[in-house]
Design a protein around this motif. Structure first.
Motif, mmCIF file in Angstrom:
data_model
loop_
_atom_site.group_PDB
_atom_site.id
_atom_site.type_symbol
_atom_site.label_atom_id
_atom_site.label_comp_id
_atom_site.label_asym_id
_atom_site.label_seq_id
_atom_site.Cartn_x
_atom_site.Cartn_y
_atom_site.Cartn_z
ATOM 1 N N PHE A 318 0.720 -1.199 -0.097
ATOM 2 C CA PHE A 318 -0.027 -0.004 0.121
ATOM 3 C C PHE A 318 0.937 1.317 -0.193
ATOM 4 N N LEU A 319 2.145 1.028 0.275
ATOM 5 C CA LEU A 319 2.842 2.268 0.310
ATOM 6 C C LEU A 319 3.806 2.362 -0.830
ATOM 7 N N GLY A 320 3.361 1.400 -1.897
ATOM 8 C CA GLY A 320 4.117 1.314 -2.907
ATOM 9 C C GLY A 320 5.653 1.100 -2.893
ATOM 10 N N ALA A 321 6.044 0.350 -1.761
ATOM 11 C CA ALA A 321 7.423 -0.243 -1.614
ATOM 12 C C ALA A 321 7.653 -1.692 -1.848
ATOM 13 N N ASN A 338 -9.485 -4.198 6.978
ATOM 14 C CA ASN A 338 -9.335 -3.191 8.360
ATOM 15 C C ASN A 338 -9.356 -1.984 8.086
ATOM 16 N N PHE A 339 -8.948 -1.298 6.692
ATOM 17 C CA PHE A 339 -8.632 -0.074 6.656
ATOM 18 C C PHE A 339 -9.792 0.585 6.470
ATOM 19 N N TRP A 340 -10.733 -0.022 5.864
ATOM 20 C CA TRP A 340 -12.191 0.186 5.559
ATOM 21 C C TRP A 340 -12.928 0.745 6.712
ATOM 22 N N ARG A 341 -12.840 -0.357 7.761
ATOM 23 C CA ARG A 341 -13.528 -0.211 8.954
ATOM 24 C C ARG A 341 -12.934 1.085 9.781
ATOM 25 N N MET A 466 -0.577 5.067 8.250
ATOM 26 C CA MET A 466 -0.894 5.298 6.749
ATOM 27 C C MET A 466 -0.851 6.771 6.580
ATOM 28 N N ARG A 467 -1.555 7.340 7.523
ATOM 29 C CA ARG A 467 -1.702 9.113 7.290
ATOM 30 C C ARG A 467 -0.604 9.608 7.035
ATOM 31 N N GLU A 468 0.414 9.171 7.984
ATOM 32 C CA GLU A 468 1.826 9.890 8.074
ATOM 33 C C GLU A 468 2.461 9.681 6.792
ATOM 34 N N PHE A 469 2.042 8.546 6.161
ATOM 35 C CA PHE A 469 2.804 8.350 4.828
ATOM 36 C C PHE A 469 2.042 8.828 3.382
ATOM 37 N N GLY A 470 1.249 9.391 3.774
ATOM 38 C CA GLY A 470 -0.163 9.993 2.750
ATOM 39 C C GLY A 470 -0.768 8.836 2.037
ATOM 40 N N VAL A 471 -0.842 7.865 2.611
ATOM 41 C CA VAL A 471 -1.850 6.865 1.809
ATOM 42 C C VAL A 471 -3.246 7.121 1.755
ATOM 43 N N SER A 472 -4.052 7.025 0.733
ATOM 44 C CA SER A 472 -5.544 7.359 0.609
ATOM 45 C C SER A 472 -6.002 6.106 0.807
ATOM 46 N N TYR A 473 -7.082 6.075 1.671
ATOM 47 C CA TYR A 473 -7.963 4.915 1.901
ATOM 48 C C TYR A 473 -8.843 4.624 0.868
ATOM 49 N N ASP A 474 -9.314 5.857 0.124
ATOM 50 C CA ASP A 474 -10.217 5.607 -0.845
ATOM 51 C C ASP A 474 -9.411 4.900 -2.186
ATOM 52 N N LYS A 475 -8.085 4.991 -2.118
ATOM 53 C CA LYS A 475 -7.155 4.400 -3.454
ATOM 54 C C LYS A 475 -7.104 2.685 -2.692
ATOM 55 N N ILE A 476 -6.808 2.583 -1.489
ATOM 56 C CA ILE A 476 -6.777 1.422 -1.136
ATOM 57 C C ILE A 476 -8.128 0.633 -1.467
#
Length: 480
Positions: A318-321, A338-341, A466-476
């Motif tokens: 999810f971090l693209g790594a 889990n992220f959706w919840r 995930m917020r610290e790394f700028g990951v979008s929950y919608d994108k996930i």
């Protein structure tokens, strides 16, 4: 002494310190000194005596200006849907699940119906639902789902395909009774009786088919054995799935994996990620439910190591790594869920209401009303049918709103604990966690609170990380 004391919880990630404010359901990043001060406030019974430096005082003033650090707690514990129960259960029932049989051709080691391991829960029996009861259940549902645009009827067991002719009759009747509705059907099956002919019917009538498959032959056959001879079932189940998917590739099939954490898990991750038959299917996994078992399931060290590696790789994806194709689809699906919840639970608010209830309980029967073979009604299929407190009525006398209200407001048994708990908004304890052999037990409910707070804190850290790394929950959620 909670009067005037901020309703907060402090936590940190490897990168930042955070204040979680219960009233606003929001996080605020704080510096180290403010963090240490608020940790003491949270843990102190006499927080007013804790000294604060000038810089900390300035930071606290800024936080208050932003709406944080309110001391407000609910004055009364009462669920917001309490007054809506008559409407929910007369017009807004979303799904009804019919237990068409209590018999099963499997004897799974972890099954809640296996009396040897689960003496406090239900048993397999030869009972089956009569056609009259089944059609009455459809009538009951049709009269109470008017507000639902896409009502659903589920079939449950035992093994429901043992009663496939009954299912056919019910489906045909329901389609007539609910004509004009976008009706959906669901069935949970072990797939040992699933044939191409049955699949044709399921496909033609908009079924979601949930198949229990626990992994490789060794993993699956360890727990999921035939009742007749004790032999494993993987080979037959796999052959049936292959034949059905070849003939009806668009049939909606969902695989549910029950994971036994006492054993290594690499093989099941590999099966659903690499084998052609399963690699494109929808999957989800759950750990063995030992709530009604005398013997509790303790995760093994190898399982924890292997499962942790798969979860970590999912985070990296999810971090693209990390290359997504090299990561377990089971782990990605679970993490995405889990992220959706998390995303849906982190809705900002102005404040807690004077009258509120912790998260956890749903309106019993509104989401998935369970009808057993005798026509008795229960909140869902996860509760114990042997528990009087969970029996909320029957098809002929209707739903007992008093019982539903008691279940919905289960937190009234633990008022003082709930009012002061920082996990108030994110609690996951429903009525099943208070059911002590047919009685709602406050002590049993409270015994689970520490575990809930640990889980909520882990969820918070996931969200923040995930917020610290700028990951979008919608994108996930779009990617899974």
């Amino acid at each position: 002494m909670s009067e005037g004391k901020p309703f907060i919880h402090m936590l940190r990630t490897p990168f930042c310190n955070y204040l979680y404010d219960v009233n606003t359901n929001m996080f605020a990043e704080v510096d180290e000194n403010t963090y240490q001060y608020l940790i003491e406030v949270e843990q102190s019974d006499d927080f007013r005596q804790i000294p604060a430096g000038e810089e900390v005082k300035q930071n606290l003033a800024i936080l208050r200006e932003q709406g944080f650090l309110s001391a407000k707690r609910p004055e009364e514990i009462r669920h917001s849907h309490s007054d809506l129960l008559p409407w929910h259960l007369s017009e807004n029932i979303r799904q009804i699940s019919l237990q068409v049989t209590q018999q099963c051709n499997f004897r799974c080691s972890y099954c809640v119906y296996c009396s040897g391991d689960f003496e406090l829960q239900r048993n397999h029996s030869s009972k089956r639902m009569s056609l009259k009861t089944a059609l009455t259940a459809v009538d009951f549902f049709a009269a109470r789902c008017g507000n639902q645009g896409q009502p659903a009827i589920g079939f449950y067991g035992g093994e429901p395909l043992l009663e496939f002719p009954l299912i056919q009759r019910v489906v045909e009747y329901a389609e007539e009774k609910l004509y004009g509705k976008k009706l959906a059907f669901a069935i949970t099956t072990n797939a040992s009786l699933l044939t191409v002919d049955i699949a044709q019917f399921l496909y033609e009538h908009n079924f979601l088919v949930t198949i229990s498959l626990d992994g490789t032959p060794e993993t699956h056959d360890r727990s999921r054995r035939f009742a007749s001879d004790g032999h494993g079932s993987f080979a037959i189940v796999r052959d049936n799935i292959e034949a059905v998917m070849k003939q009806y590739p668009d049939l909606k099939i969902f695989f549910n994996i029950v994971v036994d954490p006492r054993y290594p898990c690499n093989s099941l991750h590999k099966l659903f990620s690499e084998e052609k038959l399963f690699k494109e299917a929808q999957v989800a996994s759950t750990l063995i439910n030992d709530q009604f078992s005398v013997e509790k399931t303790v995760p093994g060290e190898i399982f924890l190591q292997q499962d942790g590696r798969h979860t970590f790789k999912s985070y990296l994806t999810f971090l693209g790594a990390y290359d997504r194709d090299r990561v377990s689809r089971v782990a990605i699906a679970d993490l995405s869920s889990n992220f959706w919840r998390i995303k849906t639970s982190m809705k900002p608010a102005v404040s807690l209401s004077d009258v509120a209830a912790p998260g956890g309980p749903c309106v019993a029967g509104q989401m998935r009303l369970f009808v057993n073979v005798d026509g008795n009604l229960f909140p869902c299929e996860r509760v114990s049918e042997t528990s009087e407190v969970m029996n909320i009525g029957n098809l002929w006398d209707g739903i007992d709103l008093g019982k539903v209200d008691r279940i919905l407001n289960i937190a009234k048994t633990t008022v003082e604990h709930c009012k002061s708990c920082w996990a108030f908004r994110h609690c996951t304890l429903c009525c099943t966690h208070s059911d002590n052999c047919g009685e709602l037990s406050a002590d049993l409910r409270c015994s689970r609170c520490d575990g809930v707070r640990i889980q909520v804190e882990e969820k918070f850290r996931d969200y923040l990380w995930m917020r610290e790394f700028g990951v979008s929950y919608d994108k996930i959620n779009q990617e899974v």
